[in-house]
Design an enzyme around this catalytic site. Sequence first.
Site, PDB file in Angstrom:
ATOM      1  N   ASP A 161       0.762  -1.249   0.000  1.00 44.34           N
ATOM      2  CA  ASP A 161       0.000   0.000   0.000  1.00 44.34           C
ATOM      3  C   ASP A 161       0.795   1.302   0.000  1.00 44.34           C
ATOM      4  OD1 ASP A 161      -1.600  -2.171   0.553  1.00 44.34           O
ATOM      5  OD2 ASP A 161      -2.741  -1.211   2.146  1.00 44.34           O
ATOM      6  N   GLU A 390       2.084  -9.239  11.758  1.00 45.48           N
ATOM      7  CA  GLU A 390       1.833  -8.905  10.351  1.00 45.48           C
ATOM      8  C   GLU A 390       3.142  -8.588   9.622  1.00 45.48           C
ATOM      9  OE1 GLU A 390      -0.725  -5.511   9.982  1.00 45.48           O
ATOM     10  OE2 GLU A 390      -0.957  -5.722   7.814  1.00 45.48           O
TER      11      GLU A 390
HETATM   12  C1  DGY Z   1      -5.715  -1.967   4.339  1.00 39.52           C
HETATM   13  O1  DGY Z   1      -6.853  -1.641   4.646  1.00 39.52           O
HETATM   14  O2  DGY Z   1      -4.712  -1.544   4.918  1.00 39.52           O
HETATM   15  C2  DGY Z   1      -5.524  -2.920   3.264  1.00 39.52           C
HETATM   16  O3  DGY Z   1      -4.190  -3.132   2.974  1.00 39.52           O
HETATM   17  C3  DGY Z   1      -6.282  -2.537   2.023  1.00 39.52           C
HETATM   18  O4  DGY Z   1      -6.358  -3.666   1.254  1.00 39.52           O
END
Ligand code: DGY
Length: 418
Positions: A161, A390
Amino acid sequence: MIDVDSARQVLRDNDRGGHTVPTDGLYPFQWSWDSAITALGWFTFDEARAWQEADTMFAGQWDNGMLPHILFHGDSGTYFPGPDIWGSNTVVPSSAISQPPVWATAIRRMVETATDRELAMSSLKRLLPRLVDYHDWWYRDRDRAGSGLVRSYHPWESGMDNSPAWDEPLARVPEIEWSYQRRDLGHVDHEQRPHKAQYDRYLYLVDFYKKHDFDSDVIYRDCPYRVIDIGIVAILQRAGRDLIELCRLGGRDDAIHRISDELERTEAAIQRLWSPNHRCFFNFDIVADTALEEITTGTVLPLFGGLANEEQADAMAALVDDWLSASAFGVASTYPESPRYEPQRYWRGPVWVHINWMIAEGLRDYGYTELADRVKQAARECIDTSGFYEYFDATSGAGCGGGSFSWTAAVALYWLAN
Ligand code: DGY
């Protein structure tokens, strides 16, 4: 030492009956590439449950073949943006973009290592047409000119992201003008998540697809964010090769030539994105017509995709070697010498073990066994130090983001535990 029982327990705890959430609260739905990797973890101790994960995901496939990045099974107040914001109005409520296409790779592994052959072959029979449709969609919808390089329309689609690779193309996207409440910051320290300026643009893009009624023609032409994402290209390439093997097994000879042609096209086209000085392949900003010169883990994934020639593989292996010297807990998501490197902030620096698995696989394929083992050992140390987080602070191995995370536990089970 990987604690196999605890890793299995993470998957059981995140099981929502047919699909696995990445982690409770922060991500309460089914994410596509999380789910594919998680299926590999399930497969080490419950083959039927792994096949079910795939079936549940592909039940949300769009008619045009697209596999959404999120399937919203039910409601949840703990995540934003939900199905109301996406507005895609599909049978299984979903997002309107995809995610790195790991599924064919996961399914090939499952088929090839299955102890229950009958279940594997009946599952393949069901899933193969869907996988072929999915790959056809990438090539048809995201590479209309047949350039060999598929396009991506959202940083969320890359799965990486807030990677610094996307800073420039995202900065050009307008900000939304409505207010909203993020839910992620209720679960995770803001230092480990994307900034508001990025969210404002992520949401602008979501609105853009909706405003244009998800019309692929309009989005292909006018979406303000259009990039060639090396991570997606490389993962699609590997998955394409895996899909060809599945087609051989499943009697889909008709698709083999088509996919092979696409693979050849990509192999030739990616060469123009190679940067010998930086020892990696750069992402490309289609709107600005310029290479995105940031070294991130995505830019060495052509090792995983089998897209590098020997000289390039050698250069990328040397780069990974330097990378590991600078970050002892694995290959950090952004090269540590970058001024934009932030060792705790999501995709701007932390170590992600599933990406380290991909890099190690690629290195091994090209014969860099010792280096691959070092990557593996470093990933193991992250989990030994902090558990199934994560992602991990690249400087200390401290756990970041969500805890009890499915894909980290899954990678531990199928890669690190043996
Ligand atoms: C989040 O909401 O951080 C996710 O990576 C979007 O897919």
